[in-house]
Design a protein around this motif. Sequence first.
Motif, PDB file in Angstrom:
ATOM      1  N   LEU A 152      -0.337 -16.565 -16.491  1.00 33.43           N
ATOM      2  CA  LEU A 152      -0.116 -15.125 -16.589  1.00 33.43           C
ATOM      3  C   LEU A 152       1.136 -14.699 -15.819  1.00 33.43           C
ATOM      4  N   LYS A 153       1.416 -15.391 -14.711  1.00 29.94           N
ATOM      5  CA  LYS A 153       2.603 -15.048 -13.926  1.00 29.94           C
ATOM      6  C   LYS A 153       3.887 -15.270 -14.708  1.00 29.94           C
ATOM      7  N   ARG A 154       3.845 -16.185 -15.675  1.00 30.21           N
ATOM      8  CA  ARG A 154       5.047 -16.491 -16.448  1.00 30.21           C
ATOM      9  C   ARG A 154       5.157 -15.641 -17.721  1.00 30.21           C
ATOM     10  N   MET A 155       4.113 -14.882 -18.030  1.00 32.46           N
ATOM     11  CA  MET A 155       4.095 -14.112 -19.265  1.00 32.46           C
ATOM     12  C   MET A 155       4.789 -12.767 -19.086  1.00 32.46           C
ATOM     13  N   ASN A 156       5.457 -12.318 -20.143  1.00 32.06           N
ATOM     14  CA  ASN A 156       6.066 -10.991 -20.130  1.00 32.06           C
ATOM     15  C   ASN A 156       5.039  -9.888 -20.345  1.00 32.06           C
ATOM     16  N   HIS A 157       3.920 -10.240 -20.999  1.00 33.05           N
ATOM     17  CA  HIS A 157       2.894  -9.244 -21.306  1.00 33.05           C
ATOM     18  C   HIS A 157       1.521  -9.854 -21.038  1.00 33.05           C
ATOM     19  N   PRO A 158       1.097  -9.928 -19.770  1.00 36.44           N
ATOM     20  CA  PRO A 158      -0.178 -10.570 -19.420  1.00 36.44           C
ATOM     21  C   PRO A 158      -1.405 -10.023 -20.142  1.00 36.44           C
ATOM     22  N   PRO A 159      -1.544  -8.694 -20.339  1.00 33.97           N
ATOM     23  CA  PRO A 159      -2.750  -8.209 -21.036  1.00 33.97           C
ATOM     24  C   PRO A 159      -2.899  -8.793 -22.440  1.00 33.97           C
ATOM     25  N   LEU A 160      -1.801  -8.950 -23.160  1.00 34.48           N
ATOM     26  CA  LEU A 160      -1.888  -9.520 -24.502  1.00 34.48           C
ATOM     27  C   LEU A 160      -2.332 -10.975 -24.463  1.00 34.48           C
ATOM     28  N   GLU A 161      -1.894 -11.708 -23.456  1.00 30.70           N
ATOM     29  CA  GLU A 161      -2.316 -13.107 -23.327  1.00 30.70           C
ATOM     30  C   GLU A 161      -3.823 -13.189 -23.092  1.00 30.70           C
ATOM     31  N   ILE A 162      -4.345 -12.302 -22.258  1.00 33.51           N
ATOM     32  CA  ILE A 162      -5.790 -12.286 -22.001  1.00 33.51           C
ATOM     33  C   ILE A 162      -6.536 -11.902 -23.268  1.00 33.51           C
ATOM     34  N   ALA A 163      -6.021 -10.954 -24.024  1.00 32.70           N
ATOM     35  CA  ALA A 163      -6.649 -10.585 -25.298  1.00 32.70           C
ATOM     36  C   ALA A 163      -6.656 -11.766 -26.259  1.00 32.70           C
ATOM     37  N   PHE A 164      -5.589 -12.564 -26.226  1.00 35.49           N
ATOM     38  CA  PHE A 164      -5.546 -13.765 -27.069  1.00 35.49           C
ATOM     39  C   PHE A 164      -6.629 -14.758 -26.661  1.00 35.49           C
ATOM     40  N   TRP A 165      -6.818 -14.953 -25.359  1.00 37.73           N
ATOM     41  CA  TRP A 165      -7.872 -15.872 -24.895  1.00 37.73           C
ATOM     42  C   TRP A 165      -9.252 -15.394 -25.347  1.00 37.73           C
ATOM     43  N   LEU A 166      -9.484 -14.095 -25.264  1.00 38.87           N
ATOM     44  CA  LEU A 166     -10.779 -13.564 -25.677  1.00 38.87           C
ATOM     45  C   LEU A 166     -10.987 -13.732 -27.179  1.00 38.87           C
ATOM     46  N   GLY A 167      -9.964 -13.436 -27.965  1.00 41.23           N
ATOM     47  CA  GLY A 167     -10.077 -13.613 -29.410  1.00 41.23           C
ATOM     48  C   GLY A 167     -10.275 -15.062 -29.793  1.00 41.23           C
ATOM     49  N   ASP A 168      -9.587 -15.976 -29.114  1.00 43.11           N
ATOM     50  CA  ASP A 168      -9.736 -17.399 -29.386  1.00 43.11           C
ATOM     51  C   ASP A 168     -11.155 -17.864 -29.069  1.00 43.11           C
ATOM     52  N   TYR A 169     -11.735 -17.341 -27.977  1.00 41.96           N
ATOM     53  CA  TYR A 169     -13.116 -17.694 -27.609  1.00 41.96           C
ATOM     54  C   TYR A 169     -14.094 -17.231 -28.680  1.00 41.96           C
ATOM     55  N   LEU A 170     -13.923 -16.020 -29.187  1.00 42.07           N
ATOM     56  CA  LEU A 170     -14.826 -15.505 -30.218  1.00 42.07           C
ATOM     57  C   LEU A 170     -14.719 -16.321 -31.503  1.00 42.07           C
ATOM     58  N   GLN A 171     -13.495 -16.674 -31.887  1.00 41.85           N
ATOM     59  CA  GLN A 171     -13.306 -17.501 -33.079  1.00 41.85           C
ATOM     60  C   GLN A 171     -13.945 -18.870 -32.899  1.00 41.85           C
ATOM     61  N   LYS A 172     -13.859 -19.422 -31.715  1.00 41.47           N
ATOM     62  CA  LYS A 172     -14.463 -20.722 -31.442  1.00 41.47           C
ATOM     63  C   LYS A 172     -15.978 -20.657 -31.580  1.00 41.47           C
ATOM     64  N   GLN A 173     -16.578 -19.578 -31.064  1.00 39.58           N
ATOM     65  CA  GLN A 173     -18.031 -19.428 -31.182  1.00 39.58           C
ATOM     66  C   GLN A 173     -18.459 -19.282 -32.638  1.00 39.58           C
TER      67      GLN A 173
END
Length: 314
Positions: A152-173
């Motif tokens: 997250l420290k290297r990201m220009n837009h940390p909230p979007l990265e976290i949203a991506f992780w959440l979406g990826d988790y839901l798709q995996k389930q």
Amino acid sequence: MKLKTIKGLHLIFQLKGSVIPSILPPVLCSGLFGLIVSILYRFGYPVSWPVLEGLVPTIVLGLLLVFRTNTAYDRFWEGRKTWGTLVNSVRNLSRHILVAIGENNPEDTTEKVKHLRLLVAFAVATKLHLRKEPIKLEELQGLVSPEQYEKLKRMNHPPLEIAFWLGDYLQKQYRLNKLDIYQLTTMLKLLDTMVDTLGASERILKTPMPVAYAIHLKQLLLIYCLALPFQIVSHLDLWTGPVAALISFTLLGIEEIGIEIENPFGYDSNDLPLETICSTMRVNIEDLISLSANSQASENFPRFSDRYPIKKDH
């Protein structure tokens, strides 16, 4: 009614949260200038110019100030509604994740708890993003893993990265058949709403009051305050200074209120209590985790309700 009135009197003398510290220097300057004009008038100098009364029409200045304040308050209220929507979306999505996604082993529970806390991390990252601050370890401690924090420290837009992780988790389930298509769609819509609140907050932040309007209003205020003593000195004499200071206090205070609430995501006393809102979401998520029958993994994560108590003064 009388008791309430008496209790409200302390607000008259309250400095915290008021704009008095910000406008005090120009108000004092206005009063001093009025005093100088009144002294000159006493010594016979021709400083009484009632003709200046129409230089800046009072109704024009009043309408400009009202428009300025209303526009700023609309931004403040829109920001509050946006964050209220974010709170509700986080609560609903966390409830769906907790109830709908099954747990077959301790690793599933750990993964679920991890992503439930990512919901709070999204809100905290959004707060930091709106304040143009870097990701802080003390803000996200216990909400993201060390690896996620470094990323997250290297990201220009940390909230979007976290949203991506959440979406990826839901798709995996969903691929693991732990969610059906209807549950997945509902959860992704809630996640989309969270991202929409992020975009709405950015829109408020990045669309300030037009500079030309702000400059023109300040110029009119300056002209009005400077011309005022020449208009009233023949009627008020040595009272010109105090009256000029009082009128400038009224006008400059209204304008300063608009400036202060124009960006509702900062640290001013009248800005939105984003720390309290994020703490509320954190406590809500921890409560939901504690209610889970299979929350063994949550024992490895410290609770934050004691470390980050909800403030009661907002």
